[in-house]
Structure formats: structure tokens, C-alpha cells
Design an enzyme around this catalytic site. Sequence first.
Site, PDB file in Angstrom:
ATOM      1  N   LYS A  22       0.837  -1.213   0.000  1.00 18.56           N
ATOM      2  CA  LYS A  22       0.000   0.000   0.000  1.00 18.56           C
ATOM      3  C   LYS A  22       0.864   1.252   0.000  1.00 18.56           C
ATOM      4  CE  LYS A  22      -1.814   1.669   3.982  1.00 18.56           C
ATOM      5  NZ  LYS A  22      -1.492   3.098   4.147  1.00 18.56           N
ATOM      6  N   ASN A  23       1.902   1.248   0.855  1.00 20.38           N
ATOM      7  CA  ASN A  23       2.691   2.476   0.994  1.00 20.38           C
ATOM      8  C   ASN A  23       3.616   2.742  -0.181  1.00 20.38           C
ATOM      9  OD1 ASN A  23       1.366   2.857   3.354  1.00 20.38           O
ATOM     10  ND2 ASN A  23       3.114   2.501   4.707  1.00 20.38           N
ATOM     11  N   CYS A 116      -6.199  11.443  10.855  1.00 17.55           N
ATOM     12  CA  CYS A 116      -5.581  11.977  12.075  1.00 17.55           C
ATOM     13  C   CYS A 116      -5.679  10.987  13.224  1.00 17.55           C
ATOM     14  CB  CYS A 116      -6.244  13.299  12.463  1.00 17.55           C
ATOM     15  SG  CYS A 116      -7.974  13.111  12.811  1.00 17.55           S
ATOM     16  N   ARG A 121      -1.022  15.096  12.607  1.00 19.04           N
ATOM     17  CA  ARG A 121      -0.140  14.729  11.492  1.00 19.04           C
ATOM     18  C   ARG A 121       0.039  15.950  10.596  1.00 19.04           C
ATOM     19  NH1 ARG A 121      -1.624   8.667   9.572  1.00 19.04           N
ATOM     20  NH2 ARG A 121       0.397   8.851   8.556  1.00 19.04           N
ATOM     21  N   ASP A 124       3.820  20.394   7.569  1.00 24.71           N
ATOM     22  CA  ASP A 124       4.756  21.523   7.447  1.00 24.71           C
ATOM     23  C   ASP A 124       6.036  21.148   6.677  1.00 24.71           C
ATOM     24  OD1 ASP A 124       5.102  19.823   9.699  1.00 24.71           O
ATOM     25  OD2 ASP A 124       6.504  21.230  10.611  1.00 24.71           O
ATOM     26  N   LEU A 125       6.527  19.938   6.868  1.00 23.84           N
ATOM     27  CA  LEU A 125       7.776  19.548   6.201  1.00 23.84           C
ATOM     28  C   LEU A 125       7.564  19.391   4.693  1.00 23.84           C
ATOM     29  CD1 LEU A 125       9.105  16.942   8.795  1.00 23.84           C
ATOM     30  CD2 LEU A 125       9.446  19.414   8.734  1.00 23.84           C
ATOM     31  N   ASP A 305       4.446   0.771  12.040  1.00 20.64           N
ATOM     32  CA  ASP A 305       3.250   0.076  11.528  1.00 20.64           C
ATOM     33  C   ASP A 305       3.158  -1.370  12.020  1.00 20.64           C
ATOM     34  OD1 ASP A 305       2.548   2.364  10.235  1.00 20.64           O
ATOM     35  OD2 ASP A 305       3.043   1.673   8.220  1.00 20.64           O
ATOM     36  N   ARG A 397      -8.442  -0.771   4.468  1.00 16.97           N
ATOM     37  CA  ARG A 397      -7.603   0.260   3.837  1.00 16.97           C
ATOM     38  C   ARG A 397      -6.252  -0.310   3.428  1.00 16.97           C
ATOM     39  NH1 ARG A 397      -6.091   4.247   7.624  1.00 16.97           N
ATOM     40  NH2 ARG A 397      -4.763   4.760   5.878  1.00 16.97           N
TER      41      ARG A 397
HETATM   42  C1  UD1 Z   1       4.146   6.963   6.316  1.00 15.55           C
HETATM   43  C2  UD1 Z   1       3.358   5.692   6.108  1.00 15.55           C
HETATM   44  C3  UD1 Z   1       2.791   5.216   7.432  1.00 15.55           C
HETATM   45  C4  UD1 Z   1       3.907   5.043   8.450  1.00 15.55           C
HETATM   46  C5  UD1 Z   1       4.746   6.318   8.558  1.00 15.55           C
HETATM   47  C6  UD1 Z   1       5.989   6.159   9.420  1.00 15.55           C
HETATM   48  C7  UD1 Z   1       2.512   5.914   3.860  1.00 15.55           C
HETATM   49  C8  UD1 Z   1       1.331   6.078   2.991  1.00 15.55           C
HETATM   50  N1  UD1 Z   1       2.275   5.962   5.181  1.00 15.55           N
HETATM   51  O1  UD1 Z   1       3.252   7.947   6.818  1.00 15.55           O
HETATM   52  O2  UD1 Z   1       2.163   3.948   7.215  1.00 15.55           O
HETATM   53  O3  UD1 Z   1       3.356   4.771   9.714  1.00 15.55           O
HETATM   54  O4  UD1 Z   1       5.201   6.705   7.227  1.00 15.55           O
HETATM   55  O5  UD1 Z   1       6.758   5.110   8.975  1.00 15.55           O
HETATM   56  O6  UD1 Z   1       3.607   5.693   3.409  1.00 15.55           O
HETATM   57  N2  UD1 Z   1       5.697  14.927  10.538  1.00 15.55           N
HETATM   58  C9  UD1 Z   1       5.727  16.284  10.819  1.00 15.55           C
HETATM   59  N3  UD1 Z   1       5.542  17.156   9.774  1.00 15.55           N
HETATM   60  C10 UD1 Z   1       5.361  16.733   8.495  1.00 15.55           C
HETATM   61  C11 UD1 Z   1       5.362  15.364   8.228  1.00 15.55           C
HETATM   62  C12 UD1 Z   1       5.530  14.467   9.277  1.00 15.55           C
HETATM   63  O7  UD1 Z   1       5.875  16.690  11.967  1.00 15.55           O
HETATM   64  O8  UD1 Z   1       5.223  17.584   7.602  1.00 15.55           O
HETATM   65  C13 UD1 Z   1       5.859  13.965  11.645  1.00 15.55           C
HETATM   66  C14 UD1 Z   1       4.592  13.105  11.841  1.00 15.55           C
HETATM   67  O9  UD1 Z   1       3.649  13.771  12.627  1.00 15.55           O
HETATM   68  C15 UD1 Z   1       5.156  11.866  12.485  1.00 15.55           C
HETATM   69  C16 UD1 Z   1       6.541  11.748  11.858  1.00 15.55           C
HETATM   70  O10 UD1 Z   1       6.831  13.007  11.299  1.00 15.55           O
HETATM   71  O11 UD1 Z   1       5.283  12.080  13.865  1.00 15.55           O
HETATM   72  C17 UD1 Z   1       6.659  10.695  10.781  1.00 15.55           C
HETATM   73  O12 UD1 Z   1       5.665  10.914   9.796  1.00 15.55           O
HETATM   74  P1  UD1 Z   1       5.886  10.523   8.276  1.00 15.55           P
HETATM   75  O13 UD1 Z   1       7.156   9.742   8.119  1.00 15.55           O
HETATM   76  O14 UD1 Z   1       5.698  11.725   7.453  1.00 15.55           O
HETATM   77  O15 UD1 Z   1       4.671   9.523   8.034  1.00 15.55           O
HETATM   78  P2  UD1 Z   1       3.669   9.487   6.811  1.00 15.55           P
HETATM   79  O16 UD1 Z   1       4.401   9.789   5.547  1.00 15.55           O
HETATM   80  O17 UD1 Z   1       2.458  10.270   7.144  1.00 15.55           O
END
Ligand code: UD1
Length: 434
Positions: A22-23, A116, A121, A124-125, A305, A397
Site C-alpha cells: 500500500k505504501n 488523524c 499529522r 509543514d515539512l 506500523d 484500507r
Molecule cells: C508513512 C506511512 C505510514 C507510516 C509512517 C511512518 C505511507 C502512505 N504511510 O506515513 O504507514 O506509519 O510513514 O513510517 O507511506 N511529521 C511532521 N511534519 C510533516 C510530516 C511528518 O511533523 O510535515 C511527523 C509526523 O507527525 C510523524 C513523523 O513526522 O510524527 C513521521 O511521519 P511521516 O514519516 O511523514 O509519516 P507518513 O508519511 O504520514
Amino acid sequence: MNVFTISGGRPLEGSLTVHGAKNSVLPILAATVLCPGVTTIQNCPPLSDVTASLSILTHLGCRVTQEGDTVTVDASTLTRQSIPDSLMREMRSSVLFLGAILGRTGRVSLSYPGGCELGPRPIDLHLDALRTLGAEIREGPEGLICEAAQLRGGAVTLPLPSVGATENAILAAVSASGVTTITNAAREPEILDLQRFLCTLGARVCGAGGSVITIQGGLPLHGGTYRVMGDRIVACTHLAAAAAAGGEITLLGVDPVHLVPVTDLFQSAGCQVHSDGKALHLACRGPLHGGATIRTAPYPGFPTDAQAPVMASLCGARGTTLFVETIFQSRYRHVDELIRMGAEIRTEGRVAVLTGVSRLHGAHVRAHDLRGGAALVVAGLGAEGVTTVEGLEHIDRGYFHLEDDLCRLGAEIQRIDKGASDCGVTKEQKTEKA
Ligand code: UD1
């Protein structure tokens, strides 16, 4: 309303081919927008998150066909630059269309993504990375508008290795003029899969799997065919199921290297695990031992996960197991449900302390999120008596007909359509919900 009913205590035996990841599929489907031609994605499981991505592509004007696990996207007909709120809210990964649409058309407007359930989530990054590449972003309470007449390559440094922000930066950088480097990039295998897909279309992306990714942007893309990697988290879930229920299973279609932190854990808990490079075997013939400290971390660390399914499998392990969830703030919603089944778990903030009990018992439980839902199925397979799991929309999902795979391994699990009036919720639970 559909529920799973599981008669626990039957060992799992046999082999399975794990479906596509999926990811990987979700960023790859977003990436099809970049190519003004026809792309074919194989090993693309018909999950509900995939359906949501295909709805977004169709809304954008792409021609989409889906036959079994093959999806074809013709993005030459793309006409729209915005995604309505209703589609954005269906899943968190809708945000990956940001970099792709911006790169292809120079403008995108969308509302904030859903998803959420694991705590806040933010994105910003993602936005900072796009700004580094020259995007102008206006944010409001309803959503955001992102514009760039011409994206320019640049040096993106991520303060933490966010998977989604790394993917969005890659997707935008493919259309930017010049070279982009992404430093402190996430190293997950799914990012390498995205790189391979983009290179199949003629893009030049290298370094994925490591912390620095380089993209030579602005090259013309052409159509192509790509086969998505197997889902390492689905594989972890099956391993957890066999560890909980006992038995011996073989998994095909995943790279065993991607599962090392989880297979090492099961080995130290008393399972026999080995792989010949392609197939992964796990045998569990006796009670498991707890005692480990499981700290989730970005790849190649222990995957967040897999935390919930692995926790479910260790509920009956001797001794105390400690979990530290470092990635998401609120990822223990399965704990109360496991406690209903007799588990002994205490949580405080990001830490969960699990003390093994001799056996879980069946109960009526509810999935609150995708992996937490899978954990309840794992727990049900190892429990004594019948477990009913509701909230299957979360599980669907990320797992395509999970019950069919488990039945193939000898589990007794059924998907039952229960009327809303007779959902099997106990009186006590109804009061709590109210
Ligand atoms: C992806 C995976 C999800 C997995 C996660 C961590 C997909 C579709 N989903 O989610 O299954 O659990 O990686 O391995 O691939 N964060 C910020 N700001 C941002 C973005 C992220 O603060 O702009 C924080 C998040 O709140 C979280 C951490 O960074 O605490 C990691 O998130 P991220 O690696 O971005 O996860 P996803 O890409 O949402």
C-alpha cells in the site's frame, strides 16, 4: 456492518504470497500524474485506499482502468488542478498529489488531508520542501493553494526523515529545472520503489534507500509498466499471526531484508525464522518469551506500523515486554481492546508495558485504525474462544481480504454482514459509546 468472527486457537500452516505494498502504491499512483502518457502499475492490490487514489486521478481528468491487481492510468488527459475536500479526507496519502500536480501543472489547490487517528499529522515539512523548490504557498483554514511558474532544483534538508515529505519533495523535484538534493531523507524501501518507478518513466532519481537523494529534474517522462514491491507490513502481520496462534508459515513476494527488525524480535521470542533470500519461514511451536524493549524508529529501525500486530502476538508471551512508540503521539488505541481480551498492558504517554498472560480470551472488540485493527485479528487468532472485530473499514484500507489469506493458512475467520441493529456490541460498550 461487516465484522470478523474468529475462532481462535487453530495453528496456522501453509504458504502465502503477500500482496503489493500500500505504501508504495499510493505515492506511485500520485506520481502517474507527472507523466503525460500511459502508465501501468502491476501488483496493485484493490484496497480501499487505492480506490480513493483512483477517484482522485479520475477527478483530475485522468483515464483510469483497474483489472484485478493491474491499474492503468492515462494522465495525458489531466485537466484539473484541485482536489475536493471529500476526496482529500478519505486518506492521509492524498497529500502526495500536492508535489505531483504542482510539478505537472504549476498550480494546485487542495484542502488538508484526512487520517488523524494517530495523533496530529502536520504537513509543514512537505510545504517547506516545496517552498525550497520555489513554490509559493498560501494557507488558509480551508486548505492551501500552491503555485510555481517553474519549480527550481534546490537543497532540501528535512529536520526529520518524514516518509511523505521525502516523497512529495521527490515528486516536485522531478519537474523542477536543475538538480535537487534531499538530505536526511526517509530511507524506507517504499521510497526506493518510488525512485524505481520514476526511473522507469525516464526520470533521473538516485540515492533512495540512503539519506541523500538526488534528482536531476526537468527530463521528459514517457509511459511505462512497473510492478510494485510486496507489502512488508502485511508480511509482519502474518508473522505476528503465526506467532500468536502457533504453527509454521512461509511468505513469498516480500524481501526478507525489509523485515529484519521484526524477524529478529520473533526469533528472540522463541520462534524459528529463516529465509532463503526469497521465501520467509516462521515456525512457532511453543510459548513465546517476552523481555524485549521494542522502540519504533524510522527504517531500518522497528516499523511503527508493525508495533500493534507485534504487541498483539506477545500478549501471551512470558515476562514483560516494553514498547516505546517514537514516531506517532497516539498509537496505542488497540490497547484498550486487547485489555478486553484479557491482556495486561499499561500505557503512559509513548510507553506501553505488556505483562504476558497465559492466554487471551475471545471478546467483542473494535478497530480504531488500520494497524490497530490488524492487531485485534492477530489477538483473536491466538485467543481462546470467539472474537468479533468491528471497524473493518479501517483494516480494508491496507489488507486485501485479510480473512481469505488467513483461511488459506487454516485460520477460522469469517467476514459477516451484521445488521446495524444487531452488531453484537455489549450493553456495556453501547453505554460507553453514548
Ligand atoms: C508513512 C506511512 C505510514 C507510516 C509512517 C511512518 C505511507 C502512505 N504511510 O506515513 O504507514 O506509519 O510513514 O513510517 O507511506 N511529521 C511532521 N511534519 C510533516 C510530516 C511528518 O511533523 O510535515 C511527523 C509526523 O507527525 C510523524 C513523523 O513526522 O510524527 C513521521 O511521519 P511521516 O514519516 O511523514 O509519516 P507518513 O508519511 O504520514
